[in-house]
Design an enzyme around this catalytic site. Structure first.
Site, short mmCIF file in Angstrom:
data_model
loop_
_atom_site.label_atom_id
_atom_site.label_comp_id
_atom_site.label_asym_id
_atom_site.label_seq_id
_atom_site.Cartn_x
_atom_site.Cartn_y
_atom_site.Cartn_z
N LYS A 15 0.88 -12.74 -1.27
CA LYS A 15 -0.39 -13.28 -0.48
C LYS A 15 -1.43 -12.28 -0.59
CE LYS A 15 -0.57 -12.52 3.78
NZ LYS A 15 -1.63 -11.30 4.08
N ILE A 103 7.79 -3.09 -1.45
CA ILE A 103 7.91 -3.30 0.03
C ILE A 103 6.58 -2.79 0.67
CG2 ILE A 103 9.83 -2.81 1.91
CD1 ILE A 103 10.92 -4.22 -0.52
N SER A 105 3.52 -3.74 1.28
CA SER A 105 2.61 -3.10 0.40
C SER A 105 1.43 -4.05 0.40
CB SER A 105 3.32 -3.48 -1.11
OG SER A 105 3.46 -4.71 -1.33
N GLY A 106 1.24 -4.81 1.49
CA GLY A 106 0.01 -5.39 1.80
C GLY A 106 -0.26 -6.87 1.29
N VAL A 107 0.99 -7.40 0.42
CA VAL A 107 0.77 -8.72 -0.03
C VAL A 107 1.82 -9.63 0.59
CG1 VAL A 107 0.10 -7.93 -2.05
CG2 VAL A 107 2.48 -8.02 -2.06
N GLY A 108 2.19 -9.57 1.92
CA GLY A 108 2.89 -10.34 2.52
C GLY A 108 4.39 -10.60 2.07
N SER A 111 7.04 -11.69 4.66
CA SER A 111 6.73 -12.95 5.44
C SER A 111 6.71 -14.14 4.63
CB SER A 111 5.25 -12.98 5.86
OG SER A 111 5.13 -11.56 6.81
N SER A 112 6.55 -13.71 3.11
CA SER A 112 6.49 -14.93 2.13
C SER A 112 7.89 -15.36 1.98
CB SER A 112 5.77 -14.27 0.88
OG SER A 112 5.42 -15.69 0.15
N ASP A 144 1.90 -13.29 10.05
CA ASP A 144 1.51 -13.66 8.66
C ASP A 144 2.33 -14.99 8.20
OD1 ASP A 144 -0.09 -11.80 7.68
OD2 ASP A 144 1.12 -10.61 6.47
#
Length: 297
Positions: A15, A103, A105-108, A111-112, A144
């Protein structure tokens, strides 16, 4: 159905918050956001199949150190969906996670992964469950999740739970770069200097690479300077993207992954090769975001 007869693979895409404005804070401490997010063709992968008993395993570049028990969001998602459906409706499954995204790292990523598990299990178990119920279960696992359950271009508001999918948005050539560092989201929010910023401006009427790039210049990621104060290497990642001729570069989410915008997929691939050669120990991935055409949303 016999265990092992049907294996389904699900993409858990990265994300990317193209823009992220922090516009307030609730009494319970949650921050209110306005964000334009897209999802990429690159991400983690989940394989799910029926089994004699529940099993969960992780492989891939970023598997090390991830929990395999109830602390993992995928396991939490499986258990939450089973509680909703009832054990009869949610028989044992083997889930294998291929962890390709860094891990924290701000790309979800987590959550994804959990969203892919919810979508995949709802399909495998043939549950009669609507999107709103899945989003409610998702939100109980993390702010998220409702975004990641959509996995298409969207505007997210509230704490990330008020999701408005866009009716049209083009695919964008992207290079994702992480300088090999994890950043704690709570630490980044703690370091914020302002929590009461203006909302996102309206999107342009005509959406193409150039209008989106120009629009992004008028927006921000309000978490970027706070994250850079904690992990200055984020600045190195942004510098590397600009040096590789990104048309636009910014940090995603709470960091430390940054993205660069490139006009075509081929230009993005060349830029990724260039950055990887200079920084072989970094995470670098060339990808495209998923598009949505009029009438699909």
């Amino acid at each position: 159905m016999e265990p092992g007869t049907e294996v389904r693979t699900w993409l858990a895409p990265a994300k990317i918050n193209l823009a992220l404005h922090v516009i307030g804070q609730r009494a319970d401490g949650y921050h209110l956001i306005d964000s334009l997010a897209v999802f990429t063709r690159f991400g983690d992968r989940l394989e799910i199949e029926r089994a004699e008993e529940d099993d969960f395993s992780i492989s891939g570049r970023y598997a090390a150190g991830l929990p395999l028990d109830g602390d993992n969001l995928v396991v939490k998602a499986r258990d939450a969906l089973r509680r909703e459906a009832g054990m009869q409706q949610g028989p044992p499954v083997a889930i294998r996670l291929e962890k390709n995204l860094p891990i924290a790292s701000g790309v979800g990523g987590g959550s994804s992964d959990a969203a892919a598990a919810l979508n995949g299990l709802a399909r495998l178990w043939k549950l009669d469950i609507d999107d709103n119920s899945l989003a409610r279960i998702g939100l109980s696992l993390g702010a998220d999740l409702p975004m990641c359950l959509e996995s298409k271009p969207l505007i997210a508001r509230g704490i990330g739970d008020e999701v408005s999918p866009l009716s049209a948005f083009p695919a964008l050539g992207l290079v994702l770069v992480n300088p090999g560092i994890a950043v704690s989201t709570p630490d980044v929010f703690k370091a914020l200097s302002s929590r009461d910023n203006e909302r996102l401006p309206p999107l342009p009427k005509r959406l193409d690479f150039h209008t989106i790039r120009n629009w992004l210049e008028t927006t921000r990621n309000d978490l970027e300077s706070a994250a850079r104060s904690i992990k200055p290497a984020i600045g190195e990642a942004l510098k590397a993207l600009k040096k590789a001729d990104a048309a636009f570069a910014r940090m995603s989410g709470s960091g430390a992954t940054c993205f660069g915008l490139f006009e075509t997929g081929n230009v993005a691939k060349r830029a990724a090769i260039e950055i990887r050669a200079r920084h072989p120990d970094w995470f670098v991935a060339a990808t495209r975001s998923m598009e949505v055409s009029d009438g699909e949303a």
